[in-house]
Design a protein around this motif. Structure first.
Motif, PDB file in Angstrom:
ATOM      1  N   CYS A  23       0.525  -0.957  -0.001  1.00  0.00           N
ATOM      2  CA  CYS A  23       0.033  -0.145   0.196  1.00  0.00           C
ATOM      3  C   CYS A  23       0.948   1.065  -0.355  1.00  0.00           C
ATOM      4  O   CYS A  23       1.582   1.664   0.527  1.00  0.00           O
ATOM      5  N   PRO A  24       0.635   2.170  -1.342  1.00  0.00           N
ATOM      6  CA  PRO A  24       1.425   3.929  -0.582  1.00  0.00           C
ATOM      7  C   PRO A  24       1.107   4.616  -0.002  1.00  0.00           C
ATOM      8  O   PRO A  24       2.009   4.623   0.549  1.00  0.00           O
ATOM      9  N   LEU A  25       0.048   4.468   0.368  1.00  0.00           N
ATOM     10  CA  LEU A  25      -0.847   5.230   1.887  1.00  0.00           C
ATOM     11  C   LEU A  25       0.766   4.705   3.438  1.00  0.00           C
ATOM     12  O   LEU A  25       0.948   5.014   4.043  1.00  0.00           O
ATOM     13  N   GLY A  26       0.100   3.455   2.768  1.00  0.00           N
ATOM     14  CA  GLY A  26       0.725   2.504   4.491  1.00  0.00           C
ATOM     15  C   GLY A  26       2.340   2.777   3.746  1.00  0.00           C
ATOM     16  O   GLY A  26       3.061   2.545   5.052  1.00  0.00           O
ATOM     17  N   ALA A  27       3.150   3.100   2.904  1.00  0.00           N
ATOM     18  CA  ALA A  27       4.093   3.294   3.422  1.00  0.00           C
ATOM     19  C   ALA A  27       4.317   4.658   3.740  1.00  0.00           C
ATOM     20  O   ALA A  27       5.638   4.871   4.382  1.00  0.00           O
ATOM     21  N   VAL A  28       3.579   5.964   4.023  1.00  0.00           N
ATOM     22  CA  VAL A  28       4.199   6.958   4.338  1.00  0.00           C
ATOM     23  C   VAL A  28       3.593   6.994   5.769  1.00  0.00           C
ATOM     24  O   VAL A  28       4.167   7.833   6.581  1.00  0.00           O
ATOM     25  N   ASN A  29       2.155   6.496   6.229  1.00  0.00           N
ATOM     26  CA  ASN A  29       1.352   6.205   7.247  1.00  0.00           C
ATOM     27  C   ASN A  29       3.304   4.940   8.457  1.00  0.00           C
ATOM     28  O   ASN A  29       3.410   5.640   8.958  1.00  0.00           O
ATOM     29  N   ALA A  30       3.930   3.856   7.473  1.00  0.00           N
ATOM     30  CA  ALA A  30       4.606   2.957   8.269  1.00  0.00           C
ATOM     31  C   ALA A  30       5.884   4.227   8.672  1.00  0.00           C
ATOM     32  O   ALA A  30       6.871   3.835   9.783  1.00  0.00           O
ATOM     33  N   ILE A  31       6.938   5.584   7.710  1.00  0.00           N
ATOM     34  CA  ILE A  31       7.317   5.973   7.817  1.00  0.00           C
ATOM     35  C   ILE A  31       7.286   7.128   9.297  1.00  0.00           C
ATOM     36  O   ILE A  31       7.479   7.590  10.109  1.00  0.00           O
ATOM     37  N   PHE A  32       5.986   7.599   8.753  1.00  0.00           N
ATOM     38  CA  PHE A  32       6.151   9.078   9.722  1.00  0.00           C
ATOM     39  C   PHE A  32       4.603   8.245  11.005  1.00  0.00           C
ATOM     40  O   PHE A  32       4.979   9.298  12.004  1.00  0.00           O
ATOM     41  N   ALA A  33       5.337   7.254  11.467  1.00  0.00           N
ATOM     42  CA  ALA A  33       4.182   6.995  12.662  1.00  0.00           C
ATOM     43  C   ALA A  33       6.018   6.493  13.560  1.00  0.00           C
ATOM     44  O   ALA A  33       5.552   6.378  14.320  1.00  0.00           O
ATOM     45  N   MET A  34       6.463   6.742  13.304  1.00  0.00           N
ATOM     46  CA  MET A  34       8.260   5.967  13.374  1.00  0.00           C
ATOM     47  C   MET A  34       8.466   7.019  14.950  1.00  0.00           C
ATOM     48  O   MET A  34       8.994   6.500  15.702  1.00  0.00           O
ATOM     49  N   PRO A  35       7.971   7.643  14.415  1.00  0.00           N
ATOM     50  CA  PRO A  35       8.622   8.801  15.764  1.00  0.00           C
ATOM     51  C   PRO A  35       7.731   9.721  16.659  1.00  0.00           C
ATOM     52  O   PRO A  35       7.288  10.451  17.586  1.00  0.00           O
ATOM     53  N   SER A  36       6.241   8.921  15.916  1.00  0.00           N
ATOM     54  CA  SER A  36       4.815   8.763  16.876  1.00  0.00           C
ATOM     55  C   SER A  36       5.452   9.002  18.843  1.00  0.00           C
ATOM     56  O   SER A  36       6.069   7.846  19.202  1.00  0.00           O
ATOM     57  N   ILE A  37       4.326   9.598  19.563  1.00  0.00           N
ATOM     58  CA  ILE A  37       4.165   9.443  20.976  1.00  0.00           C
ATOM     59  C   ILE A  37       4.308   7.606  21.593  1.00  0.00           C
ATOM     60  O   ILE A  37       3.414   8.160  22.896  1.00  0.00           O
ATOM     61  N   LEU A  38       2.789   7.618  20.708  1.00  0.00           N
ATOM     62  CA  LEU A  38       2.619   6.084  21.045  1.00  0.00           C
ATOM     63  C   LEU A  38       3.379   4.807  20.367  1.00  0.00           C
ATOM     64  O   LEU A  38       3.563   5.022  18.845  1.00  0.00           O
ATOM     65  N   GLU A  39       2.820   3.585  20.916  1.00  0.00           N
ATOM     66  CA  GLU A  39       3.624   2.800  20.192  1.00  0.00           C
ATOM     67  C   GLU A  39       2.858   1.120  21.305  1.00  0.00           C
ATOM     68  O   GLU A  39       2.091   1.567  22.119  1.00  0.00           O
ATOM     69  N   VAL A  40       3.301   0.079  20.239  1.00  0.00           N
ATOM     70  CA  VAL A  40       2.644  -1.415  21.006  1.00  0.00           C
ATOM     71  C   VAL A  40       4.100  -1.624  20.905  1.00  0.00           C
ATOM     72  O   VAL A  40       4.858  -2.127  20.166  1.00  0.00           O
ATOM     73  N   ARG A  41       3.934  -2.656  22.106  1.00  0.00           N
ATOM     74  CA  ARG A  41       5.325  -3.475  22.808  1.00  0.00           C
ATOM     75  C   ARG A  41       4.712  -4.176  23.100  1.00  0.00           C
ATOM     76  O   ARG A  41       3.432  -3.911  24.055  1.00  0.00           O
ATOM     77  N   SER A  42       5.645  -5.738  23.477  1.00  0.00           N
ATOM     78  CA  SER A  42       5.105  -6.375  24.853  1.00  0.00           C
ATOM     79  C   SER A  42       6.537  -6.831  25.910  1.00  0.00           C
ATOM     80  O   SER A  42       7.271  -6.218  25.591  1.00  0.00           O
ATOM     81  N   ASN A  43       5.888  -7.231  27.117  1.00  0.00           N
ATOM     82  CA  ASN A  43       6.235  -7.583  27.738  1.00  0.00           C
ATOM     83  C   ASN A  43       6.701  -9.084  27.204  1.00  0.00           C
ATOM     84  O   ASN A  43       6.494 -10.575  27.266  1.00  0.00           O
ATOM     85  N   ARG A  44       8.054  -8.806  27.001  1.00  0.00           N
ATOM     86  CA  ARG A  44       9.216 -10.474  26.537  1.00  0.00           C
ATOM     87  C   ARG A  44       9.431 -11.043  27.402  1.00  0.00           C
ATOM     88  O   ARG A  44       9.471 -12.764  26.443  1.00  0.00           O
TER      89      ARG A  44
END
Length: 881
Positions: free
Chosen positions: A592-613
């Motif tokens: 998805c070309p829109l997903g490419a823009v989303n993927a790049i600009f989401a990296m400096p976001s203040i929100l994240e999904v992570r797991s307790n490894r």
């Protein structure tokens, strides 16, 4: 051997089959026939090279002898194959040991005649060159595979090597000089007994238990105490390979006669003959592979993929699983044949919480070990501290205990370990602040509700449907078309605002993928995404994104309702097609070309999904977050939360949070986006797209001036440009600007690598991530001004649609001064964030000790970018200061 029989053998070889009878007679006159018995050595590594060999009958085994006496099989040469040419051509001793696998016949040529062959027979020379080229190519391809044959001490359980001295001479020495075991419990005795029992037999072994309990150490100890101690040792993580890849990797593929083309095609079971092969997470072995392994164990031979010739099976197999044998049987994860083989030789490794009486001794051991490492003398553990350690369940087992004590030793100041030094649970990354929003009850209820993301997706779907209908059937005047307002005045700005605050959440509620998702419920596709798309998805998405932006800008989609409608439909149709053929959201993840823009600009976001490894590794048994359940699939983006280290591929759909009953998945608000400099797998396509978006920014921000520039050029130079179409001139400017930026970035990286002596390839991939904040900042500033100054058009369009009193000029949402202040803060914040991210990237590449001059070039490029951005924003009056 008769003359005609030798001729027959030579006719079947790749080297000599194209020679004439006269030429063959010359060769036959210089052949020496050598008979080699089974198991005999033709030559050893280090022997003088004086002979070139062609295999007439039988098969040769190519061995790489290590300095420690351990041999690794790197290939086999069958009838009509050849070997020995490399050492002759390089005038070096033999680099491999050659052993006959059966009674064989070799055709031997002296060094002198071999060189004569190359000089007089061009066909033979070309075939030799091809064989050497194949060897060189495959030697590079196999370098990464060879690294997998590593010692246990280089892996994640490095600290448990010394935790559990399984031999009597590996214990700590007490004050009396006698050696005692660190682990004294019944569990430790059972482990030792199991090792002794399994090392005395060659049958396959199954080790079950939680991660961190020492299963891999036990496997290595079985190898070292068994009959294969002098053979090679390898660990394979079954999760890393698909079913087809795993079968080829284990059993090899049918190959040709070039000896070194067999290195890649020879399977692990051949290469590690008389050695040990360990399968981690073996419960995920495909049934077909399990059946073939079981057949090899029972019959003591196997065949390569696509081949028919039987190959002797002589490798020791050890299987490791996080699941108990009962869970494996319940889930029917083990075929009947393999279960019958493994059942008599299985051993469950007890977790640390089942033998807590060993904890005090382990703690003492770690205090001494890490005390010596950090130069501290810790002689005691406070009673309340030991109580905390004894009461904890240790989901990470021995690995977690060692980490906790290591950290405590680093924090300790006196000679006693206090409770304040003990930090249990998953340690945070250094310098990272985060807060799990799921601790708030209403947030967890919202995310785990059936309404998320269905309800917002439905709302956006209705809005998008209205927009598409008005784009195709509404007014042609863009200012009066509701679809244009919803798409470019409201939709795009809100999309960019969501990048910073909500990461890729927009993708989870995006209704462009909704038709395909609904169709999947009917057709239920089972095809996996093609390997080609996975491998090159970064480049494909980058170029699709650039092409979409090219169409938008050059053909002025902002003023063209129908073109805007077709752009939306094109993305939707792509999603539908891929949803029909491939499972989950393959389009969103890989194309998805829109997903490419989303993927790049989401990296400096203040929100994240992570797991307790720790919880994922040690408590999870079903991996439902990724695999899903009977009713719903798991992660639509094919990402296990345990493996997520950046926002690039996570769309915050909440599905993993719904499925995880351990509450291991966190929805964090964070301060600093460490992923910009700590990303584990930086990609060159990402940096390419980032720099391209920086170039395209000018055409976004100045699209009115851009069109005026093209028209002015055509009018000023009618003889030269008058007949050139506007689209062609606009395309030249569009791609020319991208080219200039890419060349500037590439030259900067190469100069930086040259001056600072750092890896050019790594900095080429990584440095682009440091530019994301400033590029996102200027886009936010541009679209913020569009949003606050043009949003009134929504009310005007709606009033016109319902034949109400028209609105000619609307009011801004906020004043120009307030807008300018927010824009300055946004651009300045992005610039400062890019400075910091770039500093951390260079620090990572250099390995610490960064000095100012290492940052001169990248900082200069950042300053140049920012000055250009601000200058053109001010020139076009997008920013007011």
């Amino acid at each position: 051997m008769k003359h005609e029989l030798i001729r027959q053998y030579l006719r079947h070889t790749v080297l000599f089959k194209h020679l004439s009878s006269q030429q063959l007679d010359t060769i036959i006159d210089n052949v020496t026939v050598r008979h080699v018995a089974e198991g005999d050595i033709v030559h050893r590594k280090g022997d003088t090279a004086d002979t070139f060999y062609v295999v007439a009958v039988g098969e040769m085994e190519l061995l790489m002898e290590g300095d420690d006496g351990i041999n690794a099989i790197v290939g086999r040469v069958g009838p009509s194959g050849h070997f020995g040419e490399t050492s002759l051509l390089t005038n070096k001793p033999q680099s491999l040991t050659i052993r006959s696998l059966c009674d064989s016949v070799l055709l031997c040529f002296t060094d002198r005649f071999f060189r004569r062959l190359l000089a007089e027979f061009r066909v033979v020379q070309e075939q030799i060159e091809a064989a050497l080229a194949e060897r060189l190519r495959l030697s590079f391809q196999n370098r990464s595979s060879a690294l997998q044959a590593c010692d246990i001490s280089t892996r994640e359980e490095i600290r448990i090597v010394d935790m559990m001295p399984l031999n009597g001479d590996n214990g700590e020495t007490d004050e009396a000089g006698s050696k005692e075991r660190i682990m004294r419990s019944q569990s430790a005795k059972e482990i030792q007994a199991a090792i002794e029992r399994f090392s005395s037999i060659d049958d396959p072994v199954l080790l079950t238990g939680e991660s961190g309990t020492g299963r891999r150490l036990i496997a290595k100890q079985i190898h070292l105490q068994g009959n294969q101690a002098q053979g090679p040792y390898i660990e394979i993580d079954v999760r890393d390979l698909s079913a087809d890849e795993l079968a080829k990797k284990l059993f090899g593929e049918r190959h040709d006669f070039f000896p070194f083309s067999q290195v890649k095609q020879t399977g692990i079971l051949e290469q590690f003959c008389r050695g040990t092969v360990v399968f981690r997470h073996f419960d995920q072995l495909p049934p077909a592979v399990q059946d073939k392994i079981a057949a090899a164990v029972r019959t003591l031979f196997f065949t390569r993929e696509g081949g028919e010739r039987e190959i002797a099976f002589a490798a020791r197999l050890i299987f490791i699983s996080d699941l108990s044998i009962e869970k494996i049987r319940e889930g029917q994860l083990l075929t009947r044949d393999l279960e019958e083989i493994l059942a008599p030789h299985s051993f469950p490794v007890a977790p640390l919480r089942f033998h807590k009486r060993d904890i005090p001794h382990l703690v003492d051991y770690y205090l001494h070990r890490f005390g010596r490492e950090y130069g501290k003398k810790l002689r005691a553990v406070a009673p309340e501290t030991l109580g905390i350690l004894m009461n904890y369940d240790w989901p990470g087992n021995l690995t977690e205990l060692s980490t906790v004590i290591q950290r405590a030793v680093m924090l300790a100041r006196d000679d006693e370990l206090l409770s304040d030094h003990i930090l249990l649970g998953l340690p945070k990354s250094e310098g990272k602040w985060e807060f799990n929003l799921l601790r708030l009850g209403w947030v967890r209820s919202l995310i785990e509700s059936r309404l998320y993301p269905a309800l917002p997706s439905a709302v956006i779907g209705v809005v998008l449907l209205v927009a598409v209908l008005t784009l195709f059937f509404g007014p042609e005047d863009p200012e009066k078309n509701l679809g244009i307002t919803l798409s470019w005045v409201l939709g795009w700005p809100l999309l960019f605002f969501s990048f910073f605050f909500l990461a890729r959440t927009w993708c989870s509620v995006c209704t462009l993928a909704l038709p395909g998702t609904l169709l999947q419920r009917l057709v239920k596709p089972t095809r996996s995404t093609p390997v080609f798309l996975k491998k090159y998805s970064g480049w494909i998405m980058a170029w699709l994104c650039i092409i979409v932006l090219w169409v938008e800008i050059v053909w002025n989609a902002y003023e063209n309702p129908v073109l805007t409608g077709w752009i939306i439909l094109a993305v939707t149709i792509g999603s539908i097609l891929f949803s029909l053929f491939f499972k989950r959201r393959a389009w969103c993840r890989y194309l998805c070309p829109l997903g490419a823009v989303n993927a790049i600009f989401a990296m400096p976001s203040i929100l994240e999904v992570r797991s307790n490894r720790h919880l994922c590794l040690n408590r999870c048994e079903d991996h439902a977050c990724y695999a899903g359940d009977l009713e719903t699939e798991g992660c639509p983006m094919f990402r296990h939360p345990f493996m997520v280290d950046n926002n690039r591929d996570c769309i915050v759909c909440g599905r993993c949070m719904k499925h995880c009953n351990k509450h291991s998945v966190h929805l964090n608000v964070r301060m600093a986006p460490q992923e910009l400099w700590d990303i584990e797998a930086p990609r060159r396509p990402d940096s390419f797209l980032i720099v391209s978006l920086g170039a395209i920014f000018f055409l976004f921000a100045l699209h009115t001036e851009f069109y005026e520039l093209i028209y002015s050029a055509q009018q000023s130079y009618p003889s030269l440009l008058g007949r050139v179409s506007f689209a062609l001139l606009g395309s030249a400017v569009f791609f020319g600007l991208i080219f200039i930026f890419q060349v500037g970035y590439y030259l900067t990286v190469n100069l930086q690598a040259y001056l600072t002596k750092i890896d050019r390839v790594l900095i080429l991939r990584l440095l682009g991530y440091g530019f994301i904040p400033i590029i996102l900042g200027v886009y936010l500033a541009v679209y913020f001004e569009i949003f606050v100054s043009e949003s009134w058009r929504l009310a005007a369009n709606l009033r016109a649609m319902f034949s109400l009193t028209p609105v000619r000029d609307g009011a801004r949402l906020i004043s120009p001064d307030a807008s300018a202040l927010i824009q300055v803060i946004t651009v300045a914040g992005g610039f400062l964030a890019s400075l910091y991210a770039t500093h951390r990237i260079i620090d990572r590449i250099k390995g610490g000790g960064v000095v100012t001059r290492d940052l001169i070039l990248p900082y200069s490029l950042l300053f140049g970018f920012t000055l250009l951005f601000v200058f053109f924003m001010k020139t076009s009056k997008i920013i007011f200061f």
